[in-house]
Design an enzyme around this catalytic site. Structure first.
Site, PDB file in Angstrom:
ATOM      1  N   ARG A  44     -63.753 -10.815  -2.604  1.00  0.00           N
ATOM      2  CA  ARG A  44     -64.915 -11.662  -2.331  1.00  0.00           C
ATOM      3  C   ARG A  44     -66.107 -10.855  -1.813  1.00  0.00           C
ATOM      4  NH1 ARG A  44     -61.443 -14.889   1.910  1.00  0.00           N
ATOM      5  NH2 ARG A  44     -60.803 -12.716   2.197  1.00  0.00           N
ATOM      6  N   VAL A 127     -44.483  -7.164  13.356  1.00  0.00           N
ATOM      7  CA  VAL A 127     -43.580  -8.016  14.147  1.00  0.00           C
ATOM      8  C   VAL A 127     -44.223  -8.290  15.502  1.00  0.00           C
ATOM      9  CG1 VAL A 127     -41.299  -8.240  15.187  1.00  0.00           C
ATOM     10  CG2 VAL A 127     -41.554  -6.951  13.065  1.00  0.00           C
ATOM     11  N   GLY A 182     -56.100 -19.755  12.899  1.00  0.00           N
ATOM     12  CA  GLY A 182     -55.832 -18.496  12.181  1.00  0.00           C
ATOM     13  C   GLY A 182     -54.453 -17.927  12.442  1.00  0.00           C
ATOM     14  N   LYS A 200     -39.410 -10.691   9.679  1.00  0.00           N
ATOM     15  CA  LYS A 200     -39.547  -9.958  10.948  1.00  0.00           C
ATOM     16  C   LYS A 200     -38.189  -9.591  11.526  1.00  0.00           C
ATOM     17  CE  LYS A 200     -44.009 -12.100  11.947  1.00  0.00           C
ATOM     18  NZ  LYS A 200     -44.638 -13.318  12.474  1.00  0.00           N
TER      19      LYS A 200
HETATM   20  N1  HSE Z   1     -48.097 -16.508  10.468  1.00  0.00           N
HETATM   21  C1  HSE Z   1     -47.600 -15.552  11.401  1.00  0.00           C
HETATM   22  C2  HSE Z   1     -47.170 -16.296  12.661  1.00  0.00           C
HETATM   23  C3  HSE Z   1     -48.675 -14.553  11.710  1.00  0.00           C
HETATM   24  O1  HSE Z   1     -47.530 -17.470  12.809  1.00  0.00           O
HETATM   25  O2  HSE Z   1     -46.449 -15.729  13.471  1.00  0.00           O
HETATM   26  C4  HSE Z   1     -48.204 -13.378  12.518  1.00  0.00           C
HETATM   27  O3  HSE Z   1     -47.249 -12.626  11.849  1.00  0.00           O
END
Ligand code: HSE
Length: 403
Positions: A44, A127, A182, A200
């Site tokens: 973008r 992680v 986010g 993870k």
């Molecule tokens: N979507 C992941 C979480 C982002 O909510 O932990 C961090 O790895």
């Protein structure tokens, strides 16, 4: 002056650009060199953005620029992220990433390429978001034989569960808030179905036990089946519902891992890891337990870990040799169903049938509970036995209990 290229200008990538710009003085002091961003690769355009002039659309510009010595990969996934990482390493650039999917599935191969070329492939942010966990495991705890690692590894699901537990929010409302903040993946299915936590726990198991665990092999249950009724029953059992990833050595040459919702006793430190926070417990034979706690997702916490890796790559221009694991021999990964634990069950059946299957159990109820179901906590059984014992019942929820 060290020049960095950021690939992927989403939540984390833009956080990395902001942190490098805002903290340039302290970063230069810690790295003993100034660090600046030369390119930002994205599909973008970002008209009006502070870093608009750094945007490029063609990875070969970065690949062929000898001034760029560190590439930050914050694209995510295993498609072009894998291709660009490999091309960057082959072009002699160290790579830093927050991409747990790529590290969990292809990390071993990418580390090998980095080592052959005496470069770094670093992934502290993959992680626990901003929590230091990769370095503590591989350096500070290196004297231990590590035999278990488990915890709350996904900020989005922990945020959703916390909102359900503390505020009675619906699943959808809480997910929407996590996306606005986010925390969630581009496709939040990976969060709520447990795949993000699975990736993870694989990385943690790889590093703690030294053998590769394939994310496709691990049993993964997310939080979509957790209801407000479960939350209420859990409270009456002095527990909170948390999505845990867990990996344990099951023998001298065997290990297992899985992801599932658990009832975590309120006497445990993990039960107080709320909101977007992550908490990771590592058990070593010399250390005993240590818990690592902090912001597990979000733009700046994750960027903090990425930029620390950039600084590490700049300070150690040769490959960090301790960061690695081996392929697993066949039979190494065992079935997590055979791990025993106490269980919470919510079922529709008769009292008589529960008595026949389990003998005496600890029943719980709450005002407003459905009259057609029973909830109770069992003694210790493995999962295979639990499936047999509940065979004739309609099982609404069945989660392990952990102290
Ligand atoms: N979507 C992941 C979480 C982002 O909510 O932990 C961090 O790895």
């Amino acid at each position: 002056m060290v020049k960095v290229a950021i690939c992927g200008y989403g939540t984390v990538g833009s956080g990395v650009a902001d942190v490098i710009f805002e903290n340039s003085d302290s970063i230069a002091r810690n790295a003993a060199e100034e660090i600046s961003v030369k390119y930002i690769l994205d599909k973008r355009d970002f008209h009006g953005d502070h870093f608009e002039n750094l945007i490029v659309h063609d990875f070969s510009i970065i690949e062929n620029d000898p001034e760029v010595s560190v590439v930050v990969e914050t694209i995510g996934g295993v498609g072009i992220a894998y291709e660009f990482t490999k091309r960057a390493l082959l072009a002699g650039k160290s790579v830093v990433t927050s991409n747990k999917e790529l590290v969990a599935s292809r990390g071993h191969e990418l580390i090998a390429i980095a080592k052959q070329r005496n470069l770094n492939y670093l992934f502290e942010a993959s992680v626990g978001g901003g929590i230091p966990i990769i370095r503590p495991i591989t350096q500070c705890l290196a004297a231990n034989k590590l035999d278990a690692v488990y915890g709350i590894l996904n900020g989005t699901t922990n945020y959703i569960l916390t909102e359900m537990i503390q505020n009675g929010a619906t699943f959808e409302e809480a997910l929407h808030q996590a996306q606005e903040n986010g925390y969630a993946e581009a496709d939040p299915t990976a969060d709520i179905e447990g795949h993000d936590a699975a990736r993870k726990i694989c990385i943690l198991a790889d590093l703690c036990f030294g053998r590769h665990v394939n994310p496709d092999d691990i049993k993964t249950q997310g939080i979509t089946g957790v209801t407000l009724a479960d939350v209420e029953y859990a409270k009456r059992l002095n527990c909170k519902i948390k999505l845990l990833g867990r990996a344990v050595r099951t023998g001298a040459e065997t290990a297992t891992a899985y992801v599932a919702p658990h009832l975590v006793s309120t006497s445990s430190l993990l039960s107080n890891v709320d909101g977007v926070m992550n908490g990771i417990v590592v058990h070593g034979n010399a250390l005993g337990n240590a818990m690592f706690y902090g912001a597990g997702a979000g733009k700046l916490p994750t960027a903090s870990a990425v930029v620390a890796d950039v600084i590490d790559a700049v300070k150690h221009t040769k490959a960090r040799k301790y960061l690695d694991w081996e392929d697993a021999p066949s039979g190494y990964f065992t079935d997590s169903s055979y791990l025993p634990s106490r269980w919470y069950c919510r079922v529709e059946t008769s009292l008589q049938q529960i008595g026949w299957a389990f003998g005496k159990v600890n029943f719980v109820t709450y005002p407003g509970a459905s009259g057609s179901e029973y909830a109770f906590a069992t003694d210790e059984y493995d999962e295979a036995t639990m499936l047999k014992l509940t065979g004739g019942m309609t099982v609404r929820s069945m989660f392990r209990i952990i102290d």
